[in-house]
Design a protein around this motif. Structure first.
Motif, PDB file in Angstrom:
ATOM      1  N   THR A  93       0.832  -1.207   0.000  1.00 16.00           N
ATOM      2  CA  THR A  93       0.000   0.000   0.000  1.00 16.00           C
ATOM      3  C   THR A  93       0.863   1.252   0.000  1.00 16.00           C
ATOM      4  OG1 THR A  93      -1.694  -1.169   1.259  1.00 16.00           O
ATOM      5  CG2 THR A  93      -1.839   1.237   1.209  1.00 16.00           C
ATOM      6  N   VAL A  94       0.466   2.217  -0.813  1.00 15.81           N
ATOM      7  CA  VAL A  94       1.061   3.551  -0.772  1.00 15.81           C
ATOM      8  C   VAL A  94       0.050   4.469  -0.093  1.00 15.81           C
ATOM      9  CG1 VAL A  94       1.913   5.511  -2.096  1.00 15.81           C
ATOM     10  CG2 VAL A  94       2.387   3.174  -2.870  1.00 15.81           C
ATOM     11  N   TYR A  95       0.461   5.067   1.018  1.00 12.68           N
ATOM     12  CA  TYR A  95      -0.389   6.001   1.747  1.00 12.68           C
ATOM     13  C   TYR A  95       0.051   7.434   1.456  1.00 12.68           C
ATOM     14  CZ  TYR A  95      -1.488   1.884   4.641  1.00 12.68           C
ATOM     15  OH  TYR A  95      -1.872   0.644   5.086  1.00 12.68           O
ATOM     16  N   ALA A  96      -0.909   8.319   1.324  1.00 12.25           N
ATOM     17  CA  ALA A  96      -0.635   9.748   1.209  1.00 12.25           C
ATOM     18  C   ALA A  96      -1.327  10.446   2.378  1.00 12.25           C
ATOM     19  CB  ALA A  96      -1.145  10.298  -0.111  1.00 12.25           C
ATOM     20  N   VAL A  97      -0.540  11.051   3.248  1.00 15.48           N
ATOM     21  CA  VAL A  97      -1.066  11.675   4.457  1.00 15.48           C
ATOM     22  C   VAL A  97      -1.019  13.192   4.295  1.00 15.48           C
ATOM     23  CG1 VAL A  97      -0.796  11.915   6.953  1.00 15.48           C
ATOM     24  CG2 VAL A  97      -0.212   9.739   5.834  1.00 15.48           C
ATOM     25  N   SER A  98      -2.173  13.832   4.413  1.00 18.56           N
ATOM     26  CA  SER A  98      -2.266  15.283   4.277  1.00 18.56           C
ATOM     27  C   SER A  98      -3.645  15.729   4.752  1.00 18.56           C
ATOM     28  CB  SER A  98      -2.060  15.688   2.804  1.00 18.56           C
ATOM     29  OG  SER A  98      -2.241  17.077   2.630  1.00 18.56           O
ATOM     30  N   ARG A  99      -3.813  17.031   4.902  1.00 12.59           N
ATOM     31  CA  ARG A  99      -5.152  17.545   5.232  1.00 12.59           C
ATOM     32  C   ARG A  99      -6.109  17.395   4.056  1.00 12.59           C
ATOM     33  NH1 ARG A  99      -3.419  23.399   7.276  1.00 12.59           N
ATOM     34  NH2 ARG A  99      -2.021  23.035   5.516  1.00 12.59           N
ATOM     35  N   PHE A 100      -5.605  17.443   2.836  1.00 13.40           N
ATOM     36  CA  PHE A 100      -6.390  17.254   1.614  1.00 13.40           C
ATOM     37  C   PHE A 100      -7.567  18.221   1.527  1.00 13.40           C
ATOM     38  CE2 PHE A 100      -4.257  13.094   1.722  1.00 13.40           C
ATOM     39  CZ  PHE A 100      -3.708  13.121   0.443  1.00 13.40           C
ATOM     40  N   GLY A 101      -7.223  19.507   1.465  1.00 11.69           N
ATOM     41  CA  GLY A 101      -8.253  20.506   1.230  1.00 11.69           C
ATOM     42  C   GLY A 101      -8.759  20.512  -0.192  1.00 11.69           C
ATOM     43  N   ARG A 142      -5.000   4.521  -7.136  1.00  4.37           N
ATOM     44  CA  ARG A 142      -4.805   3.457  -6.145  1.00  4.37           C
ATOM     45  C   ARG A 142      -3.790   3.832  -5.073  1.00  4.37           C
ATOM     46  NH1 ARG A 142      -2.487  -0.485  -8.688  1.00  4.37           N
ATOM     47  NH2 ARG A 142      -2.677  -1.911  -6.923  1.00  4.37           N
ATOM     48  N   VAL A 143      -3.740   5.126  -4.774  1.00  3.57           N
ATOM     49  CA  VAL A 143      -3.013   5.601  -3.598  1.00  3.57           C
ATOM     50  C   VAL A 143      -4.027   5.776  -2.480  1.00  3.57           C
ATOM     51  CG1 VAL A 143      -1.701   7.525  -2.607  1.00  3.57           C
ATOM     52  CG2 VAL A 143      -1.229   6.763  -4.952  1.00  3.57           C
ATOM     53  N   GLU A 144      -3.755   5.194  -1.319  1.00  8.19           N
ATOM     54  CA  GLU A 144      -4.699   5.284  -0.208  1.00  8.19           C
ATOM     55  C   GLU A 144      -4.527   6.618   0.511  1.00  8.19           C
ATOM     56  OE1 GLU A 144      -5.953   2.822   3.802  1.00  8.19           O
ATOM     57  OE2 GLU A 144      -5.383   1.734   1.977  1.00  8.19           O
ATOM     58  N   VAL A 145      -5.570   7.414   0.469  1.00  7.48           N
ATOM     59  CA  VAL A 145      -5.545   8.756   1.047  1.00  7.48           C
ATOM     60  C   VAL A 145      -5.862   8.686   2.540  1.00  7.48           C
ATOM     61  CG1 VAL A 145      -6.731  10.978   1.029  1.00  7.48           C
ATOM     62  CG2 VAL A 145      -6.094   9.890  -1.123  1.00  7.48           C
ATOM     63  N   VAL A 146      -5.041   9.364   3.337  1.00  7.65           N
ATOM     64  CA  VAL A 146      -5.242   9.420   4.788  1.00  7.65           C
ATOM     65  C   VAL A 146      -5.388  10.892   5.182  1.00  7.65           C
ATOM     66  CG1 VAL A 146      -4.322   8.830   7.060  1.00  7.65           C
ATOM     67  CG2 VAL A 146      -3.816   7.358   5.093  1.00  7.65           C
ATOM     68  N   PRO A 147      -6.627  11.406   5.275  1.00 13.07           N
ATOM     69  CA  PRO A 147      -6.814  12.801   5.690  1.00 13.07           C
ATOM     70  C   PRO A 147      -6.382  12.966   7.150  1.00 13.07           C
ATOM     71  CG  PRO A 147      -8.784  11.935   4.620  1.00 13.07           C
ATOM     72  CD  PRO A 147      -7.902  10.763   4.927  1.00 13.07           C
TER      73      PRO A 147
END
Length: 302
Positions: free
Chosen positions: A22-30, A42-47
């Motif tokens: 898994t590739v996770y992307a961690v950010s607030r994601f505004g 297929r990048v797993e977003v982690v708000p």
């Protein structure tokens, strides 16, 4: 840079037959559109608000961590914020991932200004950061070095000078000025840039170089570019006269990338090709993100 790096990591894992990783992307994601594009790739977003959070235990485990969080613009007016993001947060991340390989993005701003004749600062030059942004970025480096020293965390430090994506970057700044018939200042007369595709690749590959002894590398292109020559090249491509402003100063913020080139190979895209691509992008009216790099700032105030 983060979204394109995350997608590249996903593509690389798939190509290696590691679709289950898994590739996770961690950010607030505004930006909801960005979040959707990452999910589609297929990048797993982690708000997650890394700065506001008191602890990071809810973040997913990971064998490899790329730390790309940083505060630059606004650092001069709110230096405590810059230090909280650039130096305090890295300690929490390092404690959350003590046994993970960590590749931490830093900046060539930690170096002193030097003459272009030197070829730029090597990784062995003693840092001499100017201003709160650069000082706090050196703080980030020191915090990760402490983790390596105290907990044997494998660490790579990547001192980046100006990645170029056609939507933004030094070439976009210079090219749009020439296209709009705006004078180009050559007070800072030389600059380093590197194609972002290559920069993303190198950052991911530095995870394999991370050790408790700390691997440090300058990430930029092999050329030292003349700002005036770049501006005049854009002028030729646009069919415009170029107005040059200010007197060139004897020093600039420059990095020697020989260690990077020897370790990871040369970029496939040369600087002149990037300039041609950038000119075509601007001429066609394709999207720019309107976020100047402020690459020519000489007092360290961003």
């Amino acid at each position: 840079m983060g979204p394109t790096l995350a997608v590249l990591a996903r593509i690389a894992l798939d190509a290696a037959g590691r679709e289950s990783d898994t590739v996770y992307a961690v950010s607030r994601f505004g930006d909801a559109d960005l979040r959707s594009r990452l999910t589609e790739s297929r990048v797993e977003v982690v708000p997650f608000d890394l700065v506001a959070a008191d602890e990071l235990t809810s973040l997913p485990d990971a064998d490899n961590v790329v730390f790309m969080v940083g505060a630059k613009f606004g650092a001069a007016s709110s230096p405590s914020w810059a230090w909280a993001v650039n130096a305090a947060l890295p300690d929490r991340v390092a404690r959350r991932y003590p046994h993970s390989a960590i590749s931490a993005l830093s900046t060539g701003n930690v170096y002193p200004f030097v003459s272009p004749a030197t070829g730029g600062c090597t990784e062995d030059v003693v840092p001499s950061p100017l201003g709160e942004y650069a000082q706090s970025c050196l703080g980030r480096e020191r915090v990760f070095e402490f983790a390596a020293q105290e907990r044997d965390t494998p660490v790579s430090l990547v001192r980046l000078n100006y990645a170029v994506d056609l939507r933004y970057g030094v070439l976009a700044d210079i090219g749009t000025a020439v296209f709009a018939d705006v004078p180009v200042s050559v007070s800072t007369a030389s600059v380093n840039v590197v194609w972002q595709g290559y920069a993303n690749e190198v950052v991911l590959r530095t995870l394999t170089r991370a050790t408790p002894d700390v691997f440090t590398v300058n990430l930029t292109g092999p050329e030292t570019l003349s700002v005036e020559a770049v501006a005049r090249r854009f002028g030729d491509l646009f069919g415009r006269n170029v107005e040059i402003a200010d007197e060139p100063q004897p020093t600039a913020l420059l990095s020697d990338s020989r260690r990077c080139m020897a370790t990871f190979g040369y970029p496939e895209v040369a600087a002149d090709t990037l300039i041609e691509w950038q000119a075509n992008w601007i001429r066609e009216g394709l999207p720019l993100n309107a976020k100047p790099t402020k690459w020519a700032v000489r007092d360290g105030k961003f």
